[in-house]
Design a protein around this motif. Sequence first.
Motif, short mmCIF file in Angstrom:
data_model
loop_
_atom_site.label_atom_id
_atom_site.label_comp_id
_atom_site.label_asym_id
_atom_site.label_seq_id
_atom_site.Cartn_x
_atom_site.Cartn_y
_atom_site.Cartn_z
N SER A 91 9.84 36.69 22.59
CA SER A 91 8.86 35.99 23.44
C SER A 91 8.58 34.60 22.85
O SER A 91 9.06 34.25 21.76
CB SER A 91 7.56 36.80 23.54
N THR A 92 7.74 33.87 23.58
CA THR A 92 7.37 32.53 23.10
C THR A 92 6.37 32.60 21.94
O THR A 92 5.97 31.55 21.42
CB THR A 92 6.74 31.71 24.25
N GLU A 93 5.99 33.81 21.56
CA GLU A 93 5.07 33.99 20.43
C GLU A 93 5.80 34.04 19.10
O GLU A 93 5.16 34.29 18.05
CB GLU A 93 4.25 35.26 20.63
N THR A 94 7.09 33.78 19.12
CA THR A 94 7.83 33.69 17.85
C THR A 94 7.19 32.61 16.99
O THR A 94 6.79 31.54 17.48
CB THR A 94 9.31 33.35 18.13
N GLU A 95 7.10 32.88 15.69
CA GLU A 95 6.33 32.01 14.79
C GLU A 95 6.78 30.55 14.86
O GLU A 95 5.95 29.63 14.94
CB GLU A 95 6.42 32.54 13.36
N TRP A 96 8.09 30.29 14.80
CA TRP A 96 8.55 28.90 14.76
C TRP A 96 8.31 28.19 16.09
O TRP A 96 8.08 26.98 16.11
CB TRP A 96 10.03 28.82 14.35
N LEU A 97 8.32 28.96 17.19
CA LEU A 97 8.01 28.36 18.49
C LEU A 97 6.52 28.03 18.60
O LEU A 97 6.15 26.98 19.16
CB LEU A 97 8.43 29.30 19.62
N LYS A 98 5.68 28.88 18.08
CA LYS A 98 4.24 28.62 18.10
C LYS A 98 3.89 27.38 17.28
O LYS A 98 3.11 26.52 17.71
CB LYS A 98 3.48 29.84 17.56
N LYS A 99 4.49 27.27 16.09
CA LYS A 99 4.23 26.11 15.25
C LYS A 99 4.76 24.82 15.89
O LYS A 99 4.10 23.77 15.84
CB LYS A 99 4.87 26.31 13.88
N ALA A 100 5.95 24.93 16.49
CA ALA A 100 6.53 23.76 17.15
C ALA A 100 5.65 23.30 18.31
O ALA A 100 5.44 22.09 18.51
CB ALA A 100 7.94 24.08 17.66
N LYS B 205 2.85 15.15 8.27
CA LYS B 205 4.02 15.70 7.58
C LYS B 205 4.26 17.17 7.95
O LYS B 205 5.40 17.60 8.13
CB LYS B 205 3.85 15.55 6.07
N THR B 206 3.18 17.92 8.07
CA THR B 206 3.33 19.34 8.43
C THR B 206 3.93 19.49 9.81
O THR B 206 4.87 20.29 10.02
CB THR B 206 1.96 20.05 8.38
N GLU B 207 3.42 18.72 10.75
CA GLU B 207 3.90 18.79 12.13
C GLU B 207 5.36 18.33 12.23
O GLU B 207 6.15 18.91 12.99
CB GLU B 207 3.02 17.94 13.05
N LYS B 208 5.70 17.31 11.47
CA LYS B 208 7.10 16.87 11.46
C LYS B 208 8.01 17.96 10.91
O LYS B 208 9.15 18.13 11.37
CB LYS B 208 7.26 15.59 10.64
N GLY B 209 7.52 18.71 9.95
CA GLY B 209 8.30 19.83 9.42
C GLY B 209 8.52 20.91 10.47
O GLY B 209 9.63 21.45 10.60
N TYR B 210 7.48 21.20 11.27
CA TYR B 210 7.62 22.18 12.35
C TYR B 210 8.66 21.72 13.37
O TYR B 210 9.49 22.52 13.85
CB TYR B 210 6.28 22.39 13.06
N LEU B 211 8.62 20.45 13.68
CA LEU B 211 9.54 19.92 14.69
C LEU B 211 10.97 19.86 14.15
O LEU B 211 11.94 20.07 14.89
CB LEU B 211 9.09 18.53 15.15
N GLN B 212 11.11 19.56 12.87
CA GLN B 212 12.46 19.56 12.28
C GLN B 212 13.04 20.97 12.30
O GLN B 212 14.24 21.16 12.57
CB GLN B 212 12.40 19.03 10.85
N ASP B 213 12.20 21.97 12.05
CA ASP B 213 12.65 23.36 12.13
C ASP B 213 13.05 23.71 13.56
O ASP B 213 14.03 24.44 13.78
CB ASP B 213 11.54 24.29 11.64
N LEU C 266 2.41 23.68 18.58
CA LEU C 266 1.23 23.03 18.01
C LEU C 266 1.52 21.57 17.66
O LEU C 266 0.70 20.67 17.91
CB LEU C 266 0.75 23.79 16.77
N ALA C 267 2.69 21.35 17.06
CA ALA C 267 3.08 19.98 16.70
C ALA C 267 3.28 19.12 17.94
O ALA C 267 2.88 17.94 17.97
CB ALA C 267 4.35 20.02 15.85
N LEU C 268 3.91 19.70 18.94
CA LEU C 268 4.13 18.96 20.19
C LEU C 268 2.81 18.51 20.81
O LEU C 268 2.67 17.36 21.25
CB LEU C 268 4.91 19.83 21.18
N MET C 269 1.85 19.41 20.86
CA MET C 269 0.57 19.09 21.47
C MET C 269 -0.20 18.04 20.66
O MET C 269 -0.85 17.17 21.23
CB MET C 269 -0.27 20.36 21.63
N LYS C 270 -0.13 18.14 19.34
CA LYS C 270 -0.86 17.18 18.51
C LYS C 270 -0.31 15.77 18.63
O LYS C 270 -1.08 14.80 18.65
CB LYS C 270 -0.83 17.62 17.05
N LEU C 271 0.99 15.64 18.73
CA LEU C 271 1.62 14.32 18.75
C LEU C 271 1.87 13.80 20.15
O LEU C 271 2.50 12.76 20.32
CB LEU C 271 2.94 14.37 17.96
#
Length: 228
Positions: A153-162, A118-126, A164-169
């Motif tokens: 840069s790519t270190e923007t918080e929402w990009l970093k979280k996204a 659910k957390t990763e899906k939230g990152y991807l929805q954002d 992480l979700a991409l790699m996990k799934l």
Amino acid sequence: MATSFLPTANPLFLPCSSSSSSSTSSLSPAAFNPRKNHLRSNITTCKALSDPPIAPASRRGLAISLVTTSFLFSLGGGEIGGANAAILEADDDVELLEKVKKDRKKRLERQGIINSSKTEKGYLQDLVYKLSEVGQAIESNDLPAASSVLGGSTETEWLKKANLALMKLTSSPEEKTEVDTFNSSVASLISSVRRNDIESSKVAFITSASAFERWTTLTGLVEVLKGL
């Protein structure tokens, strides 16, 4: 195997003899042909000596033979060789069924991972919402607005979280390729926006969005995330 088909000595192949001359005198001239009767007599004698006795086939044996032949022909569409083809097709069907089962199991496992993430899906929805904002800004040639969303840069918080979700799934090599394409394109997008290069920004955005959309299709998340 070939040697088993070589002819062997057959004691039944005996010299032929002819003794028909003494019996021809009693035949009428109209029915008598000396040459033909001589040959017929020789042939009959040789055949009687050379041919082995043939045991009469039972009705039961003939019936079994006919049933077996009919069954083989029915398998091969009229050819006995078709029986082998039917066996091969059955093997192919078994392999196909096993593949379908494995694919179904893999989809169920993937679906289970997605449902529990659910957390990763939230990152991807954002991520979907943020990309939509950037796309609208670039379409309006408003690169400062795009930059405010993307960050520097790519270190923007929402990009970093996204990411992480991409790699996990991500599980397959194809999915990994799309993630790599997405990350490199986003880096190019940020750089183009910072340079105020509208054309390069449009190209980079399209490449990023396309890679992400392909990834969602491969993973099945295209039906889960809104706004795609």
